[in-house]
Design a protein around this motif. Structure first.
Motif, PDB file in Angstrom:
ATOM      1  N   VAL A 394      -6.145  63.212 -27.747  1.00 62.77           N
ATOM      2  CA  VAL A 394      -7.542  63.514 -27.444  1.00 62.77           C
ATOM      3  C   VAL A 394      -7.754  63.246 -25.965  1.00 62.77           C
ATOM      4  CG1 VAL A 394      -9.921  62.904 -27.983  1.00 62.77           C
ATOM      5  CG2 VAL A 394      -8.172  62.829 -29.777  1.00 62.77           C
ATOM      6  N   PRO A 395      -8.268  64.249 -25.238  1.00 59.76           N
ATOM      7  CA  PRO A 395      -8.430  64.021 -23.799  1.00 59.76           C
ATOM      8  C   PRO A 395      -9.466  62.940 -23.498  1.00 59.76           C
ATOM      9  CG  PRO A 395      -9.094  66.270 -24.437  1.00 59.76           C
ATOM     10  CD  PRO A 395      -8.644  65.580 -25.672  1.00 59.76           C
ATOM     11  N   GLU A 396      -9.300  62.252 -22.386  1.00 57.24           N
ATOM     12  CA  GLU A 396     -10.216  61.202 -21.942  1.00 57.24           C
ATOM     13  C   GLU A 396     -11.529  61.820 -21.463  1.00 57.24           C
ATOM     14  OE1 GLU A 396      -9.997  57.656 -21.257  1.00 57.24           O
ATOM     15  OE2 GLU A 396      -8.467  57.812 -22.835  1.00 57.24           O
ATOM     16  N   PRO A 397     -12.703  61.273 -21.870  1.00 59.96           N
ATOM     17  CA  PRO A 397     -13.970  61.807 -21.349  1.00 59.96           C
ATOM     18  C   PRO A 397     -14.180  61.396 -19.890  1.00 59.96           C
ATOM     19  CG  PRO A 397     -14.388  59.936 -22.790  1.00 59.96           C
ATOM     20  CD  PRO A 397     -12.908  60.194 -22.837  1.00 59.96           C
ATOM     21  N   ALA A 398     -14.991  62.195 -19.183  1.00 59.11           N
ATOM     22  CA  ALA A 398     -15.251  61.915 -17.765  1.00 59.11           C
ATOM     23  C   ALA A 398     -16.219  60.740 -17.590  1.00 59.11           C
ATOM     24  CB  ALA A 398     -15.808  63.168 -17.088  1.00 59.11           C
ATOM     25  N   LEU A 399     -16.904  60.361 -18.664  1.00 59.83           N
ATOM     26  CA  LEU A 399     -17.877  59.252 -18.616  1.00 59.83           C
ATOM     27  C   LEU A 399     -17.455  58.179 -19.615  1.00 59.83           C
ATOM     28  CD1 LEU A 399     -21.299  61.129 -18.968  1.00 59.83           C
ATOM     29  CD2 LEU A 399     -20.434  59.998 -16.922  1.00 59.83           C
ATOM     30  N   PRO A 400     -17.837  56.924 -19.374  1.00 58.75           N
ATOM     31  CA  PRO A 400     -17.569  55.907 -20.398  1.00 58.75           C
ATOM     32  C   PRO A 400     -18.355  56.238 -21.678  1.00 58.75           C
ATOM     33  CG  PRO A 400     -18.355  54.914 -18.336  1.00 58.75           C
ATOM     34  CD  PRO A 400     -18.513  56.383 -18.183  1.00 58.75           C
ATOM     35  N   ALA A 401     -17.778  55.889 -22.825  1.00 57.71           N
ATOM     36  CA  ALA A 401     -18.393  56.235 -24.112  1.00 57.71           C
ATOM     37  C   ALA A 401     -19.820  55.679 -24.228  1.00 57.71           C
ATOM     38  CB  ALA A 401     -17.521  55.725 -25.254  1.00 57.71           C
ATOM     39  N   VAL A 402     -20.067  54.446 -23.733  1.00 56.37           N
ATOM     40  CA  VAL A 402     -21.423  53.861 -23.851  1.00 56.37           C
ATOM     41  C   VAL A 402     -22.437  54.701 -23.093  1.00 56.37           C
ATOM     42  CG1 VAL A 402     -20.941  51.446 -24.360  1.00 56.37           C
ATOM     43  CG2 VAL A 402     -20.803  52.239 -21.993  1.00 56.37           C
ATOM     44  N   GLU A 403     -22.008  55.242 -21.948  1.00 51.33           N
ATOM     45  CA  GLU A 403     -22.902  56.081 -21.143  1.00 51.33           C
ATOM     46  C   GLU A 403     -23.213  57.379 -21.900  1.00 51.33           C
ATOM     47  OE1 GLU A 403     -25.072  57.693 -17.889  1.00 51.33           O
ATOM     48  OE2 GLU A 403     -24.603  55.635 -18.497  1.00 51.33           O
ATOM     49  N   ILE A 404     -22.221  57.946 -22.530  1.00 53.21           N
ATOM     50  CA  ILE A 404     -22.445  59.165 -23.335  1.00 53.21           C
ATOM     51  C   ILE A 404     -23.422  58.856 -24.463  1.00 53.21           C
ATOM     52  CG2 ILE A 404     -21.359  60.897 -24.819  1.00 53.21           C
ATOM     53  CD1 ILE A 404     -18.739  60.438 -23.198  1.00 53.21           C
ATOM     54  N   GLU A 405     -23.175  57.737 -25.149  1.00 53.32           N
ATOM     55  CA  GLU A 405     -24.045  57.350 -26.274  1.00 53.32           C
ATOM     56  C   GLU A 405     -25.493  57.161 -25.799  1.00 53.32           C
ATOM     57  OE1 GLU A 405     -22.984  57.422 -29.292  1.00 53.32           O
ATOM     58  OE2 GLU A 405     -20.804  57.283 -29.081  1.00 53.32           O
ATOM     59  N   SER A 406     -25.668  56.572 -24.613  1.00 53.35           N
ATOM     60  CA  SER A 406     -27.045  56.323 -24.169  1.00 53.35           C
ATOM     61  C   SER A 406     -27.733  57.635 -23.799  1.00 53.35           C
ATOM     62  CB  SER A 406     -27.071  55.276 -23.045  1.00 53.35           C
ATOM     63  OG  SER A 406     -27.150  55.911 -21.791  1.00 53.35           O
ATOM     64  N   ARG A 407     -26.951  58.601 -23.269  1.00 49.71           N
ATOM     65  CA  ARG A 407     -27.563  59.904 -22.964  1.00 49.71           C
ATOM     66  C   ARG A 407     -27.916  60.646 -24.248  1.00 49.71           C
ATOM     67  NH1 ARG A 407     -24.969  62.426 -17.470  1.00 49.71           N
ATOM     68  NH2 ARG A 407     -24.748  60.448 -16.381  1.00 49.71           N
ATOM     69  N   ILE A 408     -27.094  60.470 -25.282  1.00 49.39           N
ATOM     70  CA  ILE A 408     -27.404  61.106 -26.567  1.00 49.39           C
ATOM     71  C   ILE A 408     -28.701  60.506 -27.125  1.00 49.39           C
ATOM     72  CG2 ILE A 408     -26.650  61.339 -28.976  1.00 49.39           C
ATOM     73  CD1 ILE A 408     -23.779  61.616 -27.939  1.00 49.39           C
ATOM     74  N   ALA A 409     -28.840  59.196 -26.976  1.00 54.41           N
ATOM     75  CA  ALA A 409     -30.069  58.535 -27.456  1.00 54.41           C
ATOM     76  C   ALA A 409     -31.286  59.090 -26.712  1.00 54.41           C
ATOM     77  CB  ALA A 409     -29.947  57.024 -27.281  1.00 54.41           C
ATOM     78  N   ALA A 410     -31.146  59.257 -25.386  1.00 51.77           N
ATOM     79  CA  ALA A 410     -32.265  59.789 -24.582  1.00 51.77           C
ATOM     80  C   ALA A 410     -32.597  61.218 -25.030  1.00 51.77           C
ATOM     81  CB  ALA A 410     -31.894  59.770 -23.101  1.00 51.77           C
ATOM     82  N   ARG A 411     -31.548  61.973 -25.334  1.00 53.73           N
ATOM     83  CA  ARG A 411     -31.771  63.365 -25.785  1.00 53.73           C
ATOM     84  C   ARG A 411     -32.495  63.374 -27.136  1.00 53.73           C
ATOM     85  NH1 ARG A 411     -28.198  66.592 -28.948  1.00 53.73           N
ATOM     86  NH2 ARG A 411     -28.769  68.809 -28.900  1.00 53.73           N
ATOM     87  N   ASN A 412     -32.074  62.476 -28.041  1.00 53.90           N
ATOM     88  CA  ASN A 412     -32.720  62.424 -29.345  1.00 53.90           C
ATOM     89  C   ASN A 412     -34.197  62.052 -29.209  1.00 53.90           C
ATOM     90  OD1 ASN A 412     -30.478  63.235 -30.705  1.00 53.90           O
ATOM     91  ND2 ASN A 412     -29.788  61.161 -31.223  1.00 53.90           N
ATOM     92  N   ALA A 413     -34.480  61.141 -28.285  1.00 54.84           N
ATOM     93  CA  ALA A 413     -35.875  60.750 -28.047  1.00 54.84           C
ATOM     94  C   ALA A 413     -36.667  61.948 -27.537  1.00 54.84           C
ATOM     95  CB  ALA A 413     -35.924  59.587 -27.041  1.00 54.84           C
TER      96      ALA A 413
END
Ligand code: AMP
Ligand code: ZN
Length: 450
Positions: A394-413
């Motif tokens: 699985v390729p490495e993401p360009a962002l840390p996973a926690v940062e991705i998760e927090s952006r997903i949370a912001a999007r859900n909001a």
């Protein structure tokens, strides 16, 4: 569409229409490895190229009508030296190396040849040929060696197509005293004490062993007959190996040709340089297979035409992985293994695999799904293998996973607040960074785009 198979013949120096000597049986011989160490990625080239030709011939003439012989050279100075160095028996060294080679080429997705003869199982045939050559006046005994007399053969040098003086210049370096002519070559020689040896032919008292060239004349004779259809190998084998095979076989059998077609693959370089242990770019198949699926290696190898030189690069492997994934994505689940007409046409033209691959890309649409699946099956590409590899890589993401998760949370909001402009912006921004969002009833997950 023409159904004629055209192959480039090194001896004729042009493409010729192929027709088997015996319409009921197509016969091909390819020089195989000398088994003393792991095979390198350059050795994989003839294996892969002639596997495609084997598959094509089976498709054209029927599976049971094609005999493909690839020999194992298990008697050689390098083998003796390596066995002594490692303190193992010659038989253990050659057996271990052969098993490794077999595993490597199976992992590359190549069909096993019909016969894989070992040189040491054909010593009697070699001695028979050697005695015939002496009786015919094409060879002589000198200082316990049997030597082929090159001037005794009219037409020597036709395959190599080099001026005689050029071949002479190469041969003159360090001419052995027992040779009458600098171009003469060894058919049989005495063995050093402790090295493998057999009772010698021609009433020579000291036990000895065969030269390299006579092995292939003997094994091709035993398994394919005095003349056969195709003889292949790497371009480095044209001279002296194949030139000398022709001299031996044609003089022993009084035949005009040893093989009707002589085919040679171009050389492989690694990242633009000749592969060598001292440069540090020596790549063994085993190590490539630790990093890449065998099918990706094979597709990368077939991306260049077999007669051209190939530059082996990591970039080429990455591109082949993408291309193969794209083929599997676009192909239907299953189909009878057979090449699409456009792919077949490319292969019939001297195995034009780059063209065949371009035609496969053109089949990546709704109308081509089944033809593409059939073509992948024809080449023997294995979808499960690539899937398993992708799951492990699985390729490495360009962002840390926690940062991705927090952006997903912001999007859900934002979505909850019906601010769709903002939620789309966040999704697009992540997409630009190679992070793909997947929404479902259970929530939003993410993965890295390949
Ligand atoms: P060897 O074990 O060195 O006799 O080689 C076995 C086969 O691999 C022969 O057909 C060689 O011509 C071929 N071969 C060796 N090195 C390369 C290379 N760098 N590129 C392409 N073919 C090669
Ligand atoms: Zn050979």
């Amino acid at each position: 569409m023409s159904m004629e198979l055209k192959l480039y013949d090194t001896l004729a120096r042009e493409k010729r229409v192929f027709a088997p000597i015996d319409p009921q049986r197509v016969r091909m011989y390819v020089c195989g490895p000398t088994v003393y160490d792991f095979a390198h990625i350059g050795n994989a080239r003839p294996v892969i190229v002639f596997d495609v030709l084997f598959r094509l011939l089976r498709h054209l003439y029927g599976e049971s009508r094609v005999t493909y012989v690839r020999n194992i050279t298990d008697v050689d100075d390098k083998i003796n030296a390596r066995a002594a160095e490692r303190g193992v028996s010659i038989r253990d060294l050659t057996e271990e190396t052969y098993q490794n080679f077999k595993a490597d080429v199976a992992a590359l997705g190549c069909l096993p040849p019909t016969v894989e003869p070992r040189a040491t199982d054909h010593i009697d045939e070699m001695k028979t040929l050697i005695e015939r050559l002496v009786a015919n006046g094409n060879a002589y005994v000198a200082q316990e060696h049997v030597i082929f007399s090159v001037p005794s053969m009219k037409g020597y040098g036709k395959l190599a197509n080099r001026p005689l003086d050029e071949m002479m210049a190469g041969a003159r370096v360090d001419v052995a005293p027992y040779k009458r002519d600098p171009l003469d070559f060894v058919l049989w020689k005495p063995s050093n004490r402790g090295d493998p040896s057999w009772e010698s032919p021609c009433n020579i008292r000291t036990p000895g062993r065969p030269g390299w060239h006579i092995e292939c004349s003997a094994m091709s004779w035993k398994h394919l007959g005095e003349s056969f259809d195709i003889h292949g190998g790497g371009i480095d084998l044209v001279f002296p190996h194949h030139e000398n095979e022709i001299a031996q076989s044609c003089c022993a059998f009084h035949t005009k040709v040893m093989a009707n077609f002589w085919m040679h693959n171009g050389f492989l370089q690694v990242e633009g340089e000749k592969m060598s242990k001292s440069v540090g770019n020596f790549v063994i198949i085993r190590d490539v297979l630790a990093d890449w699926p065998g099918d990706v290696v094979r597709l990368a190898m077939l991306s260049s035409h077999y007669r051209q030189p190939i530059n082996w690069t990591v970039k080429g492997l990455e591109e082949a992985e993408k291309a193969l994934a794209g083929f599997f994505d676009a192909a239907s689940a299953d189909a009878e293994p057979r090449p699409a007409p456009s792919v077949l046409e490319a292969l019939l033209d001297d195995i034009n695999t780059p063209k065949a691959i371009a035609e496969m890309h053109a089949l990546k649409n709704a109308a081509g799904r089944r033809a593409l699946a059939g073509t992948l099956g024809f080449f023997g590409f294995r979808p499960e293998e690539l899937k398993a590899w992708q799951a492990d890589h699985v390729p490495e993401p360009a962002l840390p996973a926690v940062e991705i998760e927090s952006r997903i949370a912001a999007r859900n909001a934002a979505r909850k607040a019906k601010d769709f402009a903002e939620s789309d912006r966040i999704r697009d921004e992540l997409a630009k960074l190679g992070v793909v969002l997947k929404d479902s009833k259970e929530g939003t997950t993410w993965e890295v785009a390949r």
